[in-house]
Structures are given as C-alpha cells and as structure tokens.
Design a protein around this motif. Sequence first.
Motif, PDB file in Angstrom:
ATOM      1  N   ILE A 155      -2.917   1.507   6.052  1.00  0.00           N
ATOM      2  CA  ILE A 155      -3.010   0.072   5.785  1.00  0.00           C
ATOM      3  C   ILE A 155      -1.882  -0.625   6.527  1.00  0.00           C
ATOM      4  CG2 ILE A 155      -2.906  -1.736   4.022  1.00  0.00           C
ATOM      5  CD1 ILE A 155      -5.376  -0.021   3.810  1.00  0.00           C
ATOM      6  N   GLY A 174      -2.487   4.700   1.183  1.00  0.00           N
ATOM      7  CA  GLY A 174      -3.838   4.178   1.279  1.00  0.00           C
ATOM      8  C   GLY A 174      -4.348   3.451   0.056  1.00  0.00           C
ATOM      9  N   VAL A 175      -3.548   3.358  -0.993  1.00  0.00           N
ATOM     10  CA  VAL A 175      -3.952   2.644  -2.212  1.00  0.00           C
ATOM     11  C   VAL A 175      -3.130   1.361  -2.319  1.00  0.00           C
ATOM     12  CG1 VAL A 175      -4.101   2.715  -4.732  1.00  0.00           C
ATOM     13  CG2 VAL A 175      -4.626   4.772  -3.390  1.00  0.00           C
ATOM     14  N   VAL A 176      -3.811   0.245  -2.498  1.00  0.00           N
ATOM     15  CA  VAL A 176      -3.140  -1.046  -2.593  1.00  0.00           C
ATOM     16  C   VAL A 176      -2.699  -1.296  -4.030  1.00  0.00           C
ATOM     17  CG1 VAL A 176      -3.383  -3.532  -2.224  1.00  0.00           C
ATOM     18  CG2 VAL A 176      -4.527  -1.922  -0.674  1.00  0.00           C
ATOM     19  N   HIS A 177      -1.462  -1.750  -4.173  1.00  0.00           N
ATOM     20  CA  HIS A 177      -0.887  -2.041  -5.481  1.00  0.00           C
ATOM     21  C   HIS A 177      -0.453  -3.494  -5.548  1.00  0.00           C
ATOM     22  CE1 HIS A 177      -0.499   2.336  -5.139  1.00  0.00           C
ATOM     23  NE2 HIS A 177      -0.319   2.393  -6.445  1.00  0.00           N
ATOM     24  N   PRO A 232      -8.393   6.132  -1.734  1.00  0.00           N
ATOM     25  CA  PRO A 232      -7.527   5.704  -0.622  1.00  0.00           C
ATOM     26  C   PRO A 232      -8.338   5.118   0.528  1.00  0.00           C
ATOM     27  CG  PRO A 232      -6.870   7.863  -1.425  1.00  0.00           C
ATOM     28  CD  PRO A 232      -8.175   7.550  -2.086  1.00  0.00           C
ATOM     29  N   LEU A 252      -1.315  -7.069   4.639  1.00  0.00           N
ATOM     30  CA  LEU A 252      -1.908  -7.364   3.331  1.00  0.00           C
ATOM     31  C   LEU A 252      -1.730  -8.841   3.042  1.00  0.00           C
ATOM     32  CD1 LEU A 252      -0.361  -4.330   1.467  1.00  0.00           C
ATOM     33  CD2 LEU A 252      -2.813  -4.742   1.571  1.00  0.00           C
ATOM     34  N   ALA A 286       0.845  -1.191   0.000  1.00  0.00           N
ATOM     35  CA  ALA A 286       0.000   0.000   0.000  1.00  0.00           C
ATOM     36  C   ALA A 286       0.878   1.238   0.000  1.00  0.00           C
ATOM     37  CB  ALA A 286      -0.923   0.008   1.213  1.00  0.00           C
ATOM     38  N   ASP A 287       0.469   2.222  -0.778  1.00  0.00           N
ATOM     39  CA  ASP A 287       1.144   3.517  -0.833  1.00  0.00           C
ATOM     40  C   ASP A 287       0.075   4.594  -0.664  1.00  0.00           C
ATOM     41  OD1 ASP A 287       3.152   5.567  -1.436  1.00  0.00           O
ATOM     42  OD2 ASP A 287       2.123   5.716  -3.372  1.00  0.00           O
ATOM     43  N   ALA A 310      -6.860  -6.118   2.825  1.00  0.00           N
ATOM     44  CA  ALA A 310      -6.065  -5.067   3.455  1.00  0.00           C
ATOM     45  C   ALA A 310      -6.651  -4.744   4.814  1.00  0.00           C
ATOM     46  CB  ALA A 310      -6.046  -3.811   2.583  1.00  0.00           C
TER      47      ALA A 310
END
Length: 269
Positions: A194, A173-176, A190, A197, A170-171, A207
């Motif tokens: 987090i 608040g966005v999971v990649h 977002p 994962l 997560a960066d 998450a």
Amino acid sequence: MSPTGLLMTLIVAATLHAHPAIGIVADAAGNIYYSDNVHVWRISPDGNRSIVVANVHTHELWLDSAGNLYGEHLWYEGERTNRWGHRVWKRSPTGEIVDFIAARQGFREDYGDFSFVRCNDGWFYWMAREGPATVLKRARPGAPAAVFVQLGRMRPGWLGITPACDLIFADRGVVHRVSQRRVTALHTRPLGNIMGLWADQANNVYAAAPERRQVVRISSNGAVSIAATSPEPWRPSGGLVTSGGDLWLLEFDPANHQRARRLSSRSGR
C-alpha cells in the motif's frame, strides 16, 4: 568506505530516487497540485497544466488553510561526496517560493519540526524512528511533542489523515484507522503493498495498491470495493477525492514517470 558500504549507499540512492511520489492535493478553487519527483504541477479547473515549483524531488505535499503549498526537496550529490541533502519549501498563492526549512545535509529524520500529515485543527503527526512503532503529534513547531498512539510491532508505511482527523496507515497490507487513540483494522484480507492513503467526506478510506493496479475503497462499515483500476503500464501511488466527489489518481509507470488522472463522479468510475 568499504565496497559493501558503497554498494548499499548506491542501492539506497537508486531506491529513493525511483520511489514514486504520493503527493497530490486540491485547493479551495479546485486547482490540483501534484508531484512527479521532478517538478510540482498544477492542473486548473479548465484542465490547463503548468509547473508551479520547478526542479524539486518531492514525495509529499501539503496545503494550509491560506493556500500555501509545502513540499520537500531531497537530493544526492553523487559518489564524489556521497552526501544527501534536503530542504522544505513553501509556495504562496501568489507564486512566491521560499525555504520553510533551510537546506541541510543528510536525510530528513526529525519530523517534529514539520510533517505533511496534518489535521485541519493544526496538529501534525509523524512516526518516531527509534524504538517501538510510535506516532507522535505536535500542535505547532516548537510546541511540546506528545505520544498519539503506540503501535508496538506494527510497521506502518505512509501515514494519512481523514477529514475527521483520524489517522490511517497500512501494516502488512491491512489498512488501520486510529480514532480517539484506538487502533482498528478496517478489513481482514491483506491488499498487498500500500502506498498513499486518503479519505472522503463520507468517511470512506482509499488505498493505492500498486501491485494490484487498483485503488481500493473501504467504506465505514468495512465493505471493500475497487474504486479505480490503472491501465497498463500505470500503477496508482496516491490520490484524493474532491468536495464534488471526483476521484483523482496519481499514477506511475515502470520508468517512474508520473501523471494525475481524474475520474468524474458522474462517470460511474
């Protein structure tokens, strides 16, 4: 040491010791192992709970294919010496505990000799701590390290890995997901802070979002849903999905007590 330096050291010490663990894993027999930053516990399939590694401050856990359990012990000696130390331990399926990496001073900063983020093909992954955000990988301790992916301005938190060996992080608040060295955002809005994962066999990514008291599930087509909600005062820090589809959560409260909680696949979650 200056008063400012001492204050910062104490803040770091308090922060790390109060940081909830994310380590929870399952073995082939259905035993669940989790850390509460004081001990490592085992919950057997019949629900019996016992301590299997006592007095270890462990944030992450890893089980190898032979059933050996690994964790780190991190400690602070106190203001008199103002020193930190760490070691990595290994517990065999028969209960024998040995040091995999012997005790040494300082924080553990060289993850090239061992990482808890490992794929079932043997490769393990870690973040380089210097320069631009870069994930490195190594086939085994002592083998040459290779760059897995450059992340540039991203600032990942905890790393996770899927059964298909895709890296997840997560960066802001966005999971990649990183698949074949391609970085893809799995959603757009977002989710806040987090922590842990993980993924299931169906390629859904989970998450732990402690600020929301929720575990968010992101499906392979990008649909975002709530997989679980932690009741007050608990918040999720990590979890796993068993081969039978049960969701296990690792949760913490304001006093940093931790517990593992099972949500049956038959209960509708």
